[in-house]
Every structure is written in C-alpha cells, then in structure tokens.
Design a protein around this motif. Structure first.
Motif, PDB file in Angstrom:
ATOM      1  N   GLY A   1       0.599  -1.066  -0.151  1.00 22.27           N
ATOM      2  CA  GLY A   1       0.199   0.075  -0.097  1.00 22.27           C
ATOM      3  C   GLY A   1       0.754   1.297  -0.059  1.00 22.27           C
ATOM      4  O   GLY A   1       2.099   1.209  -0.138  1.00 22.27           O
ATOM      5  N   TYR A   2       0.056   2.461   0.098  1.00 24.00           N
ATOM      6  CA  TYR A   2       0.935   3.723   0.194  1.00 24.00           C
ATOM      7  C   TYR A   2       0.093   4.680   1.269  1.00 24.00           C
ATOM      8  O   TYR A   2      -1.171   4.525   1.188  1.00 24.00           O
ATOM      9  N   ASN A   3       0.902   5.594   1.705  1.00 19.46           N
ATOM     10  CA  ASN A   3       0.293   6.415   2.529  1.00 19.46           C
ATOM     11  C   ASN A   3       0.388   7.880   1.871  1.00 19.46           C
ATOM     12  O   ASN A   3       1.488   8.701   1.801  1.00 19.46           O
ATOM     13  N   PHE A   4      -0.778   8.477   1.320  1.00 20.69           N
ATOM     14  CA  PHE A   4      -0.680   9.566   0.695  1.00 20.69           C
ATOM     15  C   PHE A   4      -0.781  10.772   1.626  1.00 20.69           C
ATOM     16  O   PHE A   4      -0.599  11.948   1.228  1.00 20.69           O
ATOM     17  N   VAL A   5      -0.982  10.713   2.860  1.00 21.47           N
ATOM     18  CA  VAL A   5      -1.141  11.889   3.947  1.00 21.47           C
ATOM     19  C   VAL A   5       0.338  12.042   4.253  1.00 21.47           C
ATOM     20  O   VAL A   5       0.833  13.153   4.066  1.00 21.47           O
ATOM     21  N   GLY A   6       1.202  11.109   4.544  1.00 19.67           N
ATOM     22  CA  GLY A   6       2.274  11.281   4.788  1.00 19.67           C
ATOM     23  C   GLY A   6       3.495  11.373   3.590  1.00 19.67           C
ATOM     24  O   GLY A   6       4.829  11.322   3.680  1.00 19.67           O
TER      25      GLY A   6
END
Length: 173
Positions: free
Chosen positions: A13-18
């Motif tokens: 997955g990936y964290n678009f917030v951080g």
C-alpha cells in the motif's frame, strides 16, 4: 490499527497523507471496514469477512482525525487502479462535487474497477462525493432492524443500505 483477523491479507500500500510507505491506519476506521470485508474465516478469532478470500491494498488517504482531501482521494484511486485493484472501497467522502474526483472515478470505472463509497453521516438527503456519482455504488447505513440510521445520508445515487457500519463501530482492532 492492526487486526489479527487480517493476517496475510494486506498486499502492500501507500500513505498519501505522509507521502511514504507507512500506510498503518492510525485512525482505525479503515481497518474496521477492511475487517468486515476481508477477515479470515475459520481461524478461531473475530469474524469472517464477507469476502474472506480477498486481498487488500492499504491506501491511506485520511489523517489521524479522519480528515481527507480530494487530492488524496484522487491519488488513492489512481494508485489503486495502477496497482491492479478490482474494487475500491471508500468509507469516506466530501460534501462538494469535484471535476477532478469525477475524472478519477470515471478513469477507474472505465478500466473495470468497481468503486464503493459511503453515502455520508450527516443525516442529509443528498450523498457525499464520490458516492453521489452515478458510476459509484453509494452505501447508506441501517440499524439492526433494517431502518435507516438517523445519521445516514440518503437520496439520489444511493444504491444500497447496509448494516455493516454498526458492526464496524463495535469491533476492536
């Protein structure tokens, strides 16, 4: 928030917030919803998900408080599509229509991806976006008797009412 019932289910997955690879759910709602969808069955723990053979791509678009921007929603949809997702579940939404969000949804659905989104929790007679878009499955909430929850949005674009929201809120991670 981690959930033992999702062991072996998350395939990256990936964290678009951080803007990093730390996609851990520090708010908790996404993990609860993912558990209702994909929890392992016959493991002697928790619940069995409605699609226990599915795998998950963890895409973090909401912050610790559950706040989300359209930019992060769009990036999350685009990322899921490029990673080969078949279904994108969005238990979130915004109040205003967005041409850019509509384009991201259109791109995904034209590629055969099913988008499912929450109707919203403001008790309004209009849906949140992207649930309000015609090519999105908009989901509202009902109680254990099948009656609409007072907080659930309803109106044009609502596809289905489901009781999973009540289950999600009572589960622990």
């Amino acid at each position: 928030a981690a959930n033992r019932d999702l062991t072996g289910k998350i395939m990256g997955g990936y964290n678009f917030v951080g803007a990093n690879a730390n996609y851990a759910d520090d708010h908790g709602h996404g993990t609860k919803v993912a558990s209702v969808i994909a929890s392992n069955m016959d493991d002697g723990f928790g619940i069995a998900g409605i699609a226990p053979k599915s795998t998950l791509l963890a895409v973090k678009v909401a912050d610790l408080n559950g706040a989300v921007t359209y930019a992060n929603m769009i990036n999350g949809i685009d990322y899921a599509v490029t990673q080969g997702a078949k279904v994108v579940n969005m238990s979130l939404g915004g109040r205003a229509a967005s041409t850019a969000l509509q384009l991201a949804v259109d791109n995904a659905t034209q590629k055969g991806v099913t988008i499912i989104a929450a109707a919203g929790n403001e008790g309004l007679t209009s849906l949140s976006y992207p649930a309000a878009y015609l090519n999105v499955i908009g989901v509202g909430a009902v109680d254990i008797y099948g009656d609409k929850m007072t907080y659930s949005n309803s109106g044009t674009g609502l596809t289905v009412m489901a009781g999973a929201g009540a289950l999600c809120e009572t589960m622990t991670g």
